[in-house]
Every structure is written in structure tokens, then in C-alpha cells.
Design an enzyme around this catalytic site. Sequence first.
Site, PDB file in Angstrom:
ATOM      1  CG  HIS A  59      42.511  14.320 -55.383  1.00 43.60           C
ATOM      2  ND1 HIS A  59      42.986  13.038 -55.589  1.00 43.60           N
ATOM      3  CD2 HIS A  59      41.771  14.637 -56.465  1.00 43.60           C
ATOM      4  CE1 HIS A  59      42.541  12.593 -56.754  1.00 43.60           C
ATOM      5  NE2 HIS A  59      41.803  13.544 -57.300  1.00 43.60           N
ATOM      6  CD  GLU A  71      38.500  15.870 -62.358  1.00 49.03           C
ATOM      7  OE1 GLU A  71      38.276  16.942 -62.967  1.00 49.03           O
ATOM      8  OE2 GLU A  71      39.664  15.428 -62.210  1.00 49.03           O
TER       9      GLU A  71
END
Length: 193
Positions: free
Chosen positions: A12, A86
Site C-alpha cells: 500500500h 498485516e
Amino acid sequence: MADFPKIWFLRHGQTVWNAVHRVQGQMESELTELGIRQAQVQAGLLAPILKAKEPPCLVSPLGRAQQTAQIALGNYPYVTDPLLAEAQAGAFEGLTLDEIAEAYPKISAACPQILDLFCEAPGGEGFDTFAGRVRKTLDQLEVPTVIVAHGLWGQILRGIVCGLDRSEMARLPNEQGCVYVLENGAEAVLRAG
């Protein structure tokens, strides 16, 4: 080293918390203006791949990855997969690296690499569980695939594909605004310009 389908991996774009070195883990933080530009660069890099190859796309459920995917993939369809979130960093989530060093000096001193720091967080997911999620994703891939996820997630992904050990994975760079191409046990990086 196992044989996996080709992967185009996108981390990202920069978030507000990335910019101030605050641990996100599975907490949320929006993309910065730079992060939006990084996702736009990824869109340019991916466009010919999406058009020519029509690969499936998997995206982390966390907001920063979703925001990046919406920009980088445009209207291209994708599937959200919770395995791509994550690392859960327990007590460290929401703290800056300086705050962690102050509150947890022994762990901070023993873990100079961010991957190791996250994986040693009190109440966190830990390396083996985290790496197991990444490995499960890899084992489920059947065709060349685009993955939009996170920096540490990507370090483990890239490390597994390239046959690296944990310490080598922890030293991998975590660039934003590029596309990592993983194929035949090797990594290449697509960058603009």
C-alpha cells in the site's frame, strides 16, 4: 524452495502513520497525498499487465490496502482476503517506534529490524503464525496473481518465494509506489521511469 505461480505484489501507499513512524499493524490509517501518488504510479505500472494477462487480484481487508487497490487497480475486479492483513502487533499498535523504544527497551534493542520488532510484540501474532498466513496464501495460488497488501506481509511473501531465511526476510526493502514481480524463485522490481 517451492514453485509458485508468478506474483505481482504491491505494498500500500504511504499512510499518515507511516509518515510519523507509528505502528499500524491491523489498525487503520489513511493514505497521505504521497501515498495516493504512489498508488497512481502503481496503476500505471499495472495497467498493461492487467490488460494483457487478466490475472486475479487479492487484496488485504485493511483500509490502506483497499484504498491503494481502488487506485492501482481502477475498475479491475478484486477479492478481499483476510489472510492478507498485516501482522497483528499487539501492545505496539498505535505507538511510535520511539515510544516502543522507551516503553520496551529490551525488545527494541534486540529487534533492530521492523519485522522482528512486530513479531516480538507482547500480545502480538508472532512470526510463526504470521508467516503461516502468508504461506497459506501462497499455497492456495493456482495462476499468476496480483496481491495488494502490506510491507511486512510482503517481506515474508518475497522471502518465501526467494528461499530466504527469517533474518534475510527482515532486511528486505519495503518500497511503496512500485510493483514487486516474483517468479521462479527470484524478485524484480517495476518502477516508474
